[in-house]
Motif scaffolding. Structure first.
Motif, PDB file in Angstrom:
ATOM      1  N   VAL A   1      66.620  68.836   8.754  1.00 43.98           N
ATOM      2  CA  VAL A   1      65.992  69.003  10.063  1.00 43.98           C
ATOM      3  C   VAL A   1      67.092  69.190  11.107  1.00 43.98           C
ATOM      4  O   VAL A   1      68.291  69.042  10.816  1.00 43.98           O
ATOM      5  CB  VAL A   1      65.084  67.805  10.416  1.00 43.98           C
ATOM      6  CG1 VAL A   1      64.018  67.615   9.346  1.00 43.98           C
ATOM      7  CG2 VAL A   1      65.879  66.524  10.620  1.00 43.98           C
ATOM      8  N   ASP A   2      66.685  69.477  12.326  1.00 43.86           N
ATOM      9  CA  ASP A   2      67.675  69.827  13.346  1.00 43.86           C
ATOM     10  C   ASP A   2      68.053  68.670  14.256  1.00 43.86           C
ATOM     11  O   ASP A   2      69.201  68.543  14.650  1.00 43.86           O
ATOM     12  CB  ASP A   2      67.158  70.995  14.189  1.00 43.86           C
ATOM     13  CG  ASP A   2      68.248  71.610  15.049  1.00 43.86           C
ATOM     14  OD1 ASP A   2      69.343  71.899  14.500  1.00 43.86           O
ATOM     15  OD2 ASP A   2      68.024  71.806  16.257  1.00 43.86           O
ATOM     16  N   GLU A   3      67.088  67.811  14.592  1.00 43.72           N
ATOM     17  CA  GLU A   3      67.380  66.745  15.546  1.00 43.72           C
ATOM     18  C   GLU A   3      67.149  65.349  14.996  1.00 43.72           C
ATOM     19  O   GLU A   3      67.363  64.368  15.700  1.00 43.72           O
ATOM     20  CB  GLU A   3      66.561  66.957  16.820  1.00 43.72           C
ATOM     21  CG  GLU A   3      66.953  68.228  17.572  1.00 43.72           C
ATOM     22  CD  GLU A   3      66.260  68.375  18.916  1.00 43.72           C
ATOM     23  OE1 GLU A   3      65.361  67.535  19.213  1.00 43.72           O
ATOM     24  OE2 GLU A   3      66.613  69.301  19.665  1.00 43.72           O
ATOM     25  N   GLY A   4      66.720  65.241  13.757  1.00 44.40           N
ATOM     26  CA  GLY A   4      66.580  63.933  13.128  1.00 44.40           C
ATOM     27  C   GLY A   4      65.384  63.133  13.590  1.00 44.40           C
ATOM     28  O   GLY A   4      65.370  61.903  13.457  1.00 44.40           O
TER      29      GLY A   4
ATOM     30  N   ALA B   1      58.861  68.259   7.444  1.00 42.90           N
ATOM     31  CA  ALA B   1      59.686  68.632   6.290  1.00 42.90           C
ATOM     32  C   ALA B   1      59.041  68.171   4.989  1.00 42.90           C
ATOM     33  O   ALA B   1      58.968  68.933   4.007  1.00 42.90           O
ATOM     34  CB  ALA B   1      61.083  68.042   6.430  1.00 42.90           C
ATOM     35  N   ARG B   2      58.575  66.932   4.936  1.00 41.42           N
ATOM     36  CA  ARG B   2      57.940  66.450   3.712  1.00 41.42           C
ATOM     37  C   ARG B   2      56.685  67.251   3.390  1.00 41.42           C
ATOM     38  O   ARG B   2      56.393  67.527   2.223  1.00 41.42           O
ATOM     39  CB  ARG B   2      57.591  64.969   3.848  1.00 41.42           C
ATOM     40  CG  ARG B   2      58.730  64.001   3.567  1.00 41.42           C
ATOM     41  CD  ARG B   2      59.429  64.186   2.231  1.00 41.42           C
ATOM     42  NE  ARG B   2      58.589  64.063   1.063  1.00 41.42           N
ATOM     43  CZ  ARG B   2      58.619  63.033   0.212  1.00 41.42           C
ATOM     44  NH1 ARG B   2      59.437  62.012   0.445  1.00 41.42           N
ATOM     45  NH2 ARG B   2      57.867  63.009  -0.860  1.00 41.42           N
TER      46      ARG B   2
ATOM     47  N   LEU C   1      63.203  67.389  -6.544  1.00 36.80           N
ATOM     48  CA  LEU C   1      64.120  67.678  -5.444  1.00 36.80           C
ATOM     49  C   LEU C   1      65.165  66.577  -5.352  1.00 36.80           C
ATOM     50  O   LEU C   1      64.833  65.385  -5.377  1.00 36.80           O
ATOM     51  CB  LEU C   1      63.344  67.754  -4.124  1.00 36.80           C
ATOM     52  CG  LEU C   1      64.192  67.824  -2.845  1.00 36.80           C
ATOM     53  CD1 LEU C   1      64.891  69.176  -2.724  1.00 36.80           C
ATOM     54  CD2 LEU C   1      63.339  67.550  -1.611  1.00 36.80           C
ATOM     55  N   LEU C   2      66.428  66.987  -5.223  1.00 37.23           N
ATOM     56  CA  LEU C   2      67.517  66.063  -4.912  1.00 37.23           C
ATOM     57  C   LEU C   2      68.144  66.524  -3.605  1.00 37.23           C
ATOM     58  O   LEU C   2      68.605  67.663  -3.503  1.00 37.23           O
ATOM     59  CB  LEU C   2      68.572  66.054  -6.022  1.00 37.23           C
ATOM     60  CG  LEU C   2      68.086  65.602  -7.407  1.00 37.23           C
ATOM     61  CD1 LEU C   2      69.239  65.676  -8.408  1.00 37.23           C
ATOM     62  CD2 LEU C   2      67.517  64.192  -7.362  1.00 37.23           C
ATOM     63  N   ALA C   3      68.130  65.661  -2.588  1.00 33.95           N
ATOM     64  CA  ALA C   3      68.583  66.048  -1.252  1.00 33.95           C
ATOM     65  C   ALA C   3      69.561  65.028  -0.701  1.00 33.95           C
ATOM     66  O   ALA C   3      69.461  63.825  -0.975  1.00 33.95           O
ATOM     67  CB  ALA C   3      67.385  66.176  -0.304  1.00 33.95           C
ATOM     68  N   ILE C   4      70.511  65.531   0.088  1.00 41.17           N
ATOM     69  CA  ILE C   4      71.446  64.669   0.814  1.00 41.17           C
ATOM     70  C   ILE C   4      71.393  65.054   2.291  1.00 41.17           C
ATOM     71  O   ILE C   4      70.998  66.158   2.636  1.00 41.17           O
ATOM     72  CB  ILE C   4      72.890  64.803   0.285  1.00 41.17           C
ATOM     73  CG1 ILE C   4      73.351  66.270   0.314  1.00 41.17           C
ATOM     74  CG2 ILE C   4      73.017  64.206  -1.101  1.00 41.17           C
ATOM     75  CD1 ILE C   4      74.823  66.439   0.016  1.00 41.17           C
ATOM     76  N   PRO C   5      71.791  64.135   3.171  1.00 37.28           N
ATOM     77  CA  PRO C   5      71.758  64.444   4.602  1.00 37.28           C
ATOM     78  C   PRO C   5      72.949  65.283   5.031  1.00 37.28           C
ATOM     79  O   PRO C   5      73.996  65.315   4.368  1.00 37.28           O
ATOM     80  CB  PRO C   5      71.793  63.062   5.258  1.00 37.28           C
ATOM     81  CG  PRO C   5      72.548  62.212   4.277  1.00 37.28           C
ATOM     82  CD  PRO C   5      72.169  62.737   2.914  1.00 37.28           C
ATOM     83  N   GLY C   6      72.773  65.957   6.171  1.00 33.69           N
ATOM     84  CA  GLY C   6      73.859  66.654   6.841  1.00 33.69           C
ATOM     85  C   GLY C   6      74.090  66.042   8.210  1.00 33.69           C
ATOM     86  O   GLY C   6      73.465  65.033   8.581  1.00 33.69           O
TER      87      GLY C   6
ATOM     88  N   ALA D   1      66.511  57.647   9.083  1.00 31.71           N
ATOM     89  CA  ALA D   1      65.250  58.388   9.048  1.00 31.71           C
ATOM     90  C   ALA D   1      65.154  59.211   7.766  1.00 31.71           C
ATOM     91  O   ALA D   1      64.071  59.333   7.170  1.00 31.71           O
ATOM     92  CB  ALA D   1      65.132  59.280  10.277  1.00 31.71           C
ATOM     93  N   PHE D   2      66.275  59.776   7.335  1.00 33.40           N
ATOM     94  CA  PHE D   2      66.319  60.530   6.077  1.00 33.40           C
ATOM     95  C   PHE D   2      65.983  59.606   4.911  1.00 33.40           C
ATOM     96  O   PHE D   2      65.177  59.950   4.035  1.00 33.40           O
ATOM     97  CB  PHE D   2      67.714  61.135   5.908  1.00 33.40           C
ATOM     98  CG  PHE D   2      67.865  62.098   4.767  1.00 33.40           C
ATOM     99  CD1 PHE D   2      67.780  63.458   4.977  1.00 33.40           C
ATOM    100  CD2 PHE D   2      68.124  61.640   3.483  1.00 33.40           C
ATOM    101  CE1 PHE D   2      67.933  64.359   3.927  1.00 33.40           C
ATOM    102  CE2 PHE D   2      68.277  62.521   2.422  1.00 33.40           C
ATOM    103  CZ  PHE D   2      68.186  63.887   2.647  1.00 33.40           C
ATOM    104  N   ARG D   3      66.599  58.415   4.899  1.00 35.21           N
ATOM    105  CA  ARG D   3      66.335  57.455   3.824  1.00 35.21           C
ATOM    106  C   ARG D   3      64.841  57.075   3.791  1.00 35.21           C
ATOM    107  O   ARG D   3      64.230  57.011   2.725  1.00 35.21           O
ATOM    108  CB  ARG D   3      67.182  56.202   4.054  1.00 35.21           C
ATOM    109  CG  ARG D   3      67.231  55.252   2.848  1.00 35.21           C
ATOM    110  CD  ARG D   3      67.805  53.891   3.195  1.00 35.21           C
ATOM    111  NE  ARG D   3      68.970  53.931   4.044  1.00 35.21           N
ATOM    112  CZ  ARG D   3      70.240  53.999   3.619  1.00 35.21           C
ATOM    113  NH1 ARG D   3      70.488  54.042   2.326  1.00 35.21           N
ATOM    114  NH2 ARG D   3      71.250  54.009   4.482  1.00 35.21           N
TER     115      ARG D   3
END
Length: 265
Positions: free
Chosen positions: A52-55, A63-64, A74-79, A86-88
């Motif tokens: 996402v752009d602003e978290g 997104a979900r 899906l395996l995803a990591i944050p940027g 919030a990602f967790r």
């Protein structure tokens, strides 16, 4: 084993444009359409950050909803544009994610290729950092399975691309990471996002690749004093194809519909 690799969709709330100009949500939907049309279907999907752009909670909820279309795990990591907690919370149903701290994980139950995810993000900053804790974790994780073909995924690349505006925000500690990887020849690729472009280089005795964004491309301006800029270039994804008799072959795959097929090759 076929592994699809996406990155940097920069999803926004429904109806909101990325940077006020680009429909990143529609472009990510097109990427998901492209995945759905592949034959054979991917066994696994990787996403290397900036989901996402602003978290915000609204972005992650959207997104979900979009990612629910995926049929492969899906395996995803944050940027750097993600918000770690919030990602967790967004992926709380993914058992491989740790409950606290950095979002490092290793997954080996999806096929012959092991996936090792390295969270090098620094909360509140845009650069990455391969710090001593990440080094200790990665050394132990790679040592645990020394002969298993392995992909290491991270967001910011630990190299200099030559694009000055993005190199200011690369992953620091790259020399230490490269030295570690030379001790682990089972690592077939280091996979990164962040740069919004495809690049390939030798790194730590293996190959390091960056995958294009599904949205915009950072301008390929190699002059040291070049002004930062982006273009809406054709988006793309990577397909990593593992076969025991051939090893790992990586394909750059433009996203979209194109003239053809024609009966020549």
């Amino acid at each position: 084993m076929l592994i699809a690799h996406l990155s940097d969709p920069h999803l926004r709330p429904p109806g909101v444009l990325y940077q006020g100009l680009v429909d990143s949500n529609a472009m990510f939907a097109a990427a998901l359409d492209h995945l759905a049309a592949l034959d054979p279907q991917p066994d696994l999907v990787l996403l290397t950050g900036d989901l996402v752009d602003e978290g915000t909670a609204e972005e992650y909820a959207h997104a979900r909803q979009m990612l629910a279309r995926l049929t492969a795990p899906l395996l995803a990591i944050p940027g750097n544009h993600d918000e770690r907690e919030a990602f967790r919370a967004t992926f709380a149903d993914h058992p491989h994610l740790p409950a606290t701290g950095s979002l490092h994980f290793a997954v080996g139950d999806q096929g012959p290729v092991r996936i090792v995810a390295l969270d090098v993000t620094v909360p509140g900053e845009h650069h990455g950092d391969f710090d001593w804790a990440a080094e200790k974790w990665l050394e132990a994780t790679l040592t645990a399975e020394p002969t298993r073909p392995t992909l290491v995924m991270m967001h910011q690349p630990p190299i200099l691309s030559g694009i000055a505006c993005i190199d200011a925000y690369n992953c620091r500690g790259g020399a230490r990471l490269a030295a570690l990887l030379t001790r682990h020849p089972q690592v077939e690729r280091v996979l990164c996002g962040h740069v919004h472009r495809f690049m390939q280089t030798r790194f730590g005795g293996t190959l390091l690749l960056t995958v294009p964004s599904t949205t915009t491309a950072i301008a390929l301006r190699l002059a040291p004093d070049a002004e930062p800029a982006s273009f809406v270039e054709p988006p793309a994804l990577l397909l990593h194809h593992w076969r025991p008799e051939a090893g790992l072959v990586t394909h750059h795959v433009p996203i979209g519909r194109f003239p053809g097929p024609y009966d020549f090759f």
